[in-house]
Design an enzyme around this catalytic site. Structure first.
Site, PDB file in Angstrom:
ATOM      1  N   ASP A 115       0.856  -1.069   0.043  1.00  0.00           N
ATOM      2  CA  ASP A 115      -0.006  -0.116   0.051  1.00  0.00           C
ATOM      3  C   ASP A 115       0.745   1.392  -0.122  1.00  0.00           C
ATOM      4  OD1 ASP A 115      -2.438  -1.435  -0.060  1.00  0.00           O
ATOM      5  OD2 ASP A 115      -2.569  -1.445   1.963  1.00  0.00           O
ATOM      6  N   LYS A 116       0.425   2.306  -0.585  1.00  0.00           N
ATOM      7  CA  LYS A 116       1.206   3.770  -0.623  1.00  0.00           C
ATOM      8  C   LYS A 116       1.529   4.089   0.678  1.00  0.00           C
ATOM      9  CE  LYS A 116       0.275   8.575  -1.879  1.00  0.00           C
ATOM     10  NZ  LYS A 116      -0.745   9.448  -2.326  1.00  0.00           N
TER      11      LYS A 116
END
Length: 297
Positions: A78-79
């Site tokens: 995830d970012k």
């Protein structure tokens, strides 16, 4: 000999400086927070700059390691998540390691700073097997036929003696979107520090008084990947290779401010073969590319 892994240039780029390990098949980075693990084909004039950054990373790694083509992303983080991100040097390696991820051969270990003191946990460790449902960009605990099985193991490593803050070690058995975030927030009721999507409650003043919390920063770190690898010769060809990424400085600072002790292996990162710490992996022409790893017995 490790001649195939010599860098193509001495002036290592910003992105290539994040590489922690490389061998003849893979390159592993310590992904910084804020990086989207998905590039673009360059056809869109309105693509976000965040997407371009991943393309920059792939190009920098290609140039630094003198690859014929761009490296192949094998999985995603995830970012907001930091830590071990595996790239394959060629398409054959990409297929091999993608299969390991799909068949759950890869062991994925995370560290999370969560909101909750020692008394927030019923035991020192446990299993979460709550299924997840997906809709409108969000994830929730679900019991319908559409819900997908999700498995997380957790272990309490340490708790702050001065603030409601704890460090958990997590083993991700399934890799569903936002799985760790939703399991910790809604199953264990100890949301990850900095996760504003799955908890609306304000952070305790006991935390904000002892340390500075960066804006838009969630403290979830992909600490280690453990893969199946093979030697070309010898009676025991199969072995398990562990690759650990050092925790980010801001993560370390919060732990120190809160009085949470950390095992040095998480601070430094490093390599292991069948659970034994090593400095390189000659069977794979593999090298640890961080400076001065701390020797361990």
């Amino acid at each position: 000999m490790l001649h195939t892994l010599k860098l193509a240039r001495t002036g290592t780029s910003y992105w290539a400086r994040n590489v922690v390990y490389a061998d003849r098949s893979i390159i592993v980075l310590n992904k910084p927070a804020g990086l989207i693990c998905q590039g673009s084909d360059g056809s869109s004039e309105n693509k976000p700059r965040d997407v371009d950054k991943f393309n920059d990373l792939l190009r920098d790694v290609k140039d630094t390691f003198a690859l014929e083509n761009l490296p192949y992303p094998v999985h995603r983080l995830d970012k907001a998540t930091t830590g071990t991100l595996l790239l394959a040097r060629n398409s054959a390696a990409a297929r091999q390691f993608s299969q390991q991820f799909q068949s759950r051969v890869v062991e994925k270990t995370y560290l999370a700073l969560v909101r909750g003191g020692e008394k927030s946990f019923p035991t020192r460790s446990g299993e979460i097997r709550d299924a997840l449902e997906f809709g409108d960009g969000r994830v929730s605990i679900g019991e319908s036929c559409a819900a997908k099985f999700a498995a997380t193991d957790w272990e309490l490593i340490a708790s702050s003696p001065i603030a409601p803050l704890s460090l958990l070690r997590l083993t991700l058995h399934t890799g569903l979107k936002h799985q760790l975030r939703i399991h910790l927030a809604h199953s264990l009721h100890t949301p990850i520090l900095g996760d504003s999507l799955y908890t609306r409650s304000s952070i305790s003043e006991k935390i904000t008084k002892i340390t500075r919390l960066p804006e838009k920063r969630m403290f979830l770190h992909a600490a280690q990947l453990t893969l199946s690898r093979y030697r070309k010769t010898g009676p025991n060809k199969h072995f398990r290779l562990g690759i650990g990424a050092p925790i980010p400085k801001d993560f370390l600072t919060i732990c120190r401010d809160a009085g949470i002790s950390l095992d040095q292996i998480y601070v430094d990162g490093g390599l292991s073969v069948d659970g034994q710490h090593v400095s390189d992996v000659p069977d794979l022409e593999g090298r640890w590319l961080r400076k001065n790893p701390v020797p361990r017995s």
